[in-house]
Design an enzyme around this catalytic site. Structure first.
Site, PDB file in Angstrom:
ATOM      1  N   HIS A  23     -20.046  13.241 -56.543  1.00 28.50           N
ATOM      2  CA  HIS A  23     -20.091  12.063 -57.423  1.00 28.50           C
ATOM      3  C   HIS A  23     -18.739  11.358 -57.357  1.00 28.50           C
ATOM      4  O   HIS A  23     -18.089  11.151 -58.379  1.00 28.50           O
ATOM      5  CB  HIS A  23     -20.392  12.454 -58.883  1.00 28.50           C
ATOM      6  CG  HIS A  23     -21.833  12.759 -59.140  1.00 28.50           C
ATOM      7  ND1 HIS A  23     -22.257  13.480 -60.227  1.00 28.50           N
ATOM      8  CD2 HIS A  23     -22.958  12.433 -58.460  1.00 28.50           C
ATOM      9  CE1 HIS A  23     -23.569  13.587 -60.207  1.00 28.50           C
ATOM     10  NE2 HIS A  23     -24.017  12.967 -59.148  1.00 28.50           N
ATOM     11  N   HIS A  79     -36.003  12.766 -55.521  1.00 29.72           N
ATOM     12  CA  HIS A  79     -34.913  12.091 -56.256  1.00 29.72           C
ATOM     13  C   HIS A  79     -34.096  11.336 -55.231  1.00 29.72           C
ATOM     14  O   HIS A  79     -33.928  11.824 -54.105  1.00 29.72           O
ATOM     15  CB  HIS A  79     -34.098  13.169 -56.982  1.00 29.72           C
ATOM     16  CG  HIS A  79     -32.774  12.731 -57.512  1.00 29.72           C
ATOM     17  ND1 HIS A  79     -32.588  11.572 -58.224  1.00 29.72           N
ATOM     18  CD2 HIS A  79     -31.548  13.338 -57.460  1.00 29.72           C
ATOM     19  CE1 HIS A  79     -31.309  11.486 -58.588  1.00 29.72           C
ATOM     20  NE2 HIS A  79     -30.657  12.534 -58.120  1.00 29.72           N
ATOM     21  N   GLU A  81     -30.851   9.764 -55.357  1.00 27.44           N
ATOM     22  CA  GLU A  81     -29.408   9.614 -55.303  1.00 27.44           C
ATOM     23  C   GLU A  81     -29.006   9.792 -53.830  1.00 27.44           C
ATOM     24  O   GLU A  81     -29.699  10.452 -53.050  1.00 27.44           O
ATOM     25  CB  GLU A  81     -28.745  10.682 -56.194  1.00 27.44           C
ATOM     26  CG  GLU A  81     -27.332  10.324 -56.563  1.00 27.44           C
ATOM     27  CD  GLU A  81     -26.785  11.177 -57.723  1.00 27.44           C
ATOM     28  OE1 GLU A  81     -27.512  12.053 -58.228  1.00 27.44           O
ATOM     29  OE2 GLU A  81     -25.621  10.957 -58.105  1.00 27.44           O
ATOM     30  N   ASP A 165     -32.460  18.522 -57.916  1.00 29.72           N
ATOM     31  CA  ASP A 165     -31.198  18.923 -58.556  1.00 29.72           C
ATOM     32  C   ASP A 165     -31.400  20.048 -59.583  1.00 29.72           C
ATOM     33  O   ASP A 165     -30.472  20.830 -59.836  1.00 29.72           O
ATOM     34  CB  ASP A 165     -30.555  17.726 -59.258  1.00 29.72           C
ATOM     35  CG  ASP A 165     -29.924  16.744 -58.276  1.00 29.72           C
ATOM     36  OD1 ASP A 165     -29.555  17.167 -57.171  1.00 29.72           O
ATOM     37  OD2 ASP A 165     -29.803  15.558 -58.626  1.00 29.72           O
ATOM     38  N   TYR A 193     -22.768  23.447 -62.766  1.00 36.75           N
ATOM     39  CA  TYR A 193     -23.664  22.352 -62.382  1.00 36.75           C
ATOM     40  C   TYR A 193     -24.426  21.850 -63.613  1.00 36.75           C
ATOM     41  O   TYR A 193     -24.499  20.655 -63.882  1.00 36.75           O
ATOM     42  CB  TYR A 193     -24.634  22.861 -61.312  1.00 36.75           C
ATOM     43  CG  TYR A 193     -25.425  21.798 -60.617  1.00 36.75           C
ATOM     44  CD1 TYR A 193     -25.050  21.336 -59.366  1.00 36.75           C
ATOM     45  CD2 TYR A 193     -26.568  21.251 -61.202  1.00 36.75           C
ATOM     46  CE1 TYR A 193     -25.780  20.346 -58.720  1.00 36.75           C
ATOM     47  CE2 TYR A 193     -27.294  20.274 -60.579  1.00 36.75           C
ATOM     48  CZ  TYR A 193     -26.897  19.825 -59.321  1.00 36.75           C
ATOM     49  OH  TYR A 193     -27.630  18.846 -58.697  1.00 36.75           O
TER      50      TYR A 193
HETATM   51 FE1  FEO Z   1     -28.716  13.735 -58.344  1.00 36.40          FE
HETATM   52 FE2  FEO Z   1     -28.162  15.918 -55.897  1.00 36.40          FE
HETATM   53  O1  FEO Z   1     -28.365  14.228 -56.616  1.00 36.40           O
END
Ligand code: FEO
Length: 396
Positions: A23, A79, A81, A165, A193
């Site tokens: 991130h 997902h 991202e 995730d 995490y």
């Molecule tokens: Fe929310 Fe592993 O991306």
């Protein structure tokens, strides 16, 4: 290199041993990570998720070694991202008409990222895709941790949940499974995490986990999109998630401080002594916000029943590092934790009040007005700190 999970499922992801932050620089990754992509060959050929953009060409080239790309019937994007969808453009250049199964929000996010008019198939909870030996069932999981997130369950071979995730860990490993890695590191990384990425959305996590448990699905494996696959009693991480999502705390106090000329550090250490005197079984951890890793600090805060935050008053405020930690604590939406503030000062001295207000605004229960010390604490002042620590221990 592709790795077989069973006769029908192959891991085709990327292990990223050198990843140090995620991130951007919001999240430290001490043990690297992986971007897990899975290939199901069960009558139809289905690819679940891709990998992060820097590895897009490597991913597609290795995928070609494993399967004729034109034989892929559909891509499931749980997902979107960039760490999971980053290789989609490279892949779609090869197979542009292949259907992409995703939620409606998933389509919007893919369009927003890549600006392509691909062949989207929107799915929602309960929608199914029949394969030969098992059925794929889609389960929307919004805000775990983005609006588009969904899980995909395959009913073949005892049941496999592709959870993206959810249940992930930033842990690079050449081994595929949880029973092949150090269990303490694994659970620490899973907790880090959860604390840093998922805790903000704990009410949704609890609801979704209970919903999935209520479906009584056979579950042989949980295949997340980061880290190793849960094979040894996969329900153990599911139960952990229920604990973590429910105002989780251990018998621990974390003292997070910053210091300019050691006065606030001396206060922190004396306060820690007081807590230990009053509560000998309580774990007390001290962390310097300017020196320790911010995400390790947040993980310890998440793990604690109470947190103390200390900073000297600087320029009518608090230190840069403490301000950053308080901002991050605010974003986690922690529940059920007690707190107080302390710090040294020379003249204006409003730092303690500001930290107390910030902690309260972040949803922590501030149980004391805070402790301020003028200039450098002497022996008498340090005794006062010990005593304050003792009193704090009795209030939590
Ligand atoms: Fe929310 Fe592993 O991306």
């Amino acid at each position: 290199m592709a790795k077989k999970i069973n006769d029908k499922i192959t891991w085709v992801g990327k292990v990223d041993w050198e990843l140090k932050s995620f991130h951007g620089n919001e999240l430290s990754t001490r043990h690297g990570s992986s971007y897990n992509s899975y290939l199901i060959r069960d009558g139809k050929t289905v690819l679940i998720d891709t990998v992060w953009l820097p590895y897009d060409k490597e991913f597609v080239s290795r995928l070609k070694e494993e399967v004729d790309l034109s034989s892929i019937d559909c891509i499931v994007m749980n997902h979107n991202e960039t760490d999971h969808s980053g290789a989609l453009p490279e892949l779609m250049r090869e197979i542009p008409d292949t259907p992409i199964y995703c939620t409606k929000k998933g389509e919007a996010i893919i369009r927003g990222h890549y600006h392509q008019d691909w062949n989207f198939v929107n799915v929602k909870t309960g929608d199914k895709l029949e394969l030969a030996g098992g059925t794929l069932t889609f389960i929307e999981a919004p805000m775990l941790h983005w609006p588009d997130t969904m899980f995909t369950y395959w009913s073949g071979d005892g049941g496999i949940l592709f959870s993206n995730d959810g249940f992930g860990q930033h842990l690079a490993s050449e081994s595929l499974f949880d029973d092949e890695v150090d269990r303490d590191i694994l659970f620490h990384e899973a907790e880090k995490y959860y604390a840093n990425i998922l805790n903000t959305y704990s009410p949704m996590v609890a609801r979704k986990v209970k919903e999935i448990l209520g479906m009584n699905l056979p579950l042989e494996l949980i295949c997340p999109s980061h880290g190793v696959i849960w094979r040894k009693e996969p329900v153990s991480i599911v139960e952990k998630y229920l604990q973590w999502a429910d105002s989780y705390q251990e018998d621990q106090v974390t003292i997070v401080y910053d210091t300019m000329w050691q006065s606030t550090r001396k206060m922190a250490q004396a306060i820690a002594c007081g807590i230990r005197e009053a509560a000998p079984s309580t774990t007390v951890k001290l962390m310097n916000a300017a020196k320790d890793d911010k995400n390790d600090i947040l993980t310890e805060v998440f793990h604690s029943k109470a947190v103390l935050v200390g900073s000297p008053t600087i320029n009518f405020g608090v230190s840069y590092a403490i301000a950053g930690i308080l901002e991050m604590v605010h974003g986690l939406r922690l529940k059920g934790k007690k707190a107080a503030a302390f710090g040294s000062y020379g003249w204006s001295g409003e730092g303690v009040k500001m930290m107390s207000e910030s902690l309260s605004g972040a949803g922590l229960e501030v149980v004391d007005d805070g402790l301020r010390m003028l200039w450098v604490p002497d022996d008498a002042a340090l005794k006062e700190c010990v005593n304050w620590g003792r009193q704090f221990a009795e209030k939590i």
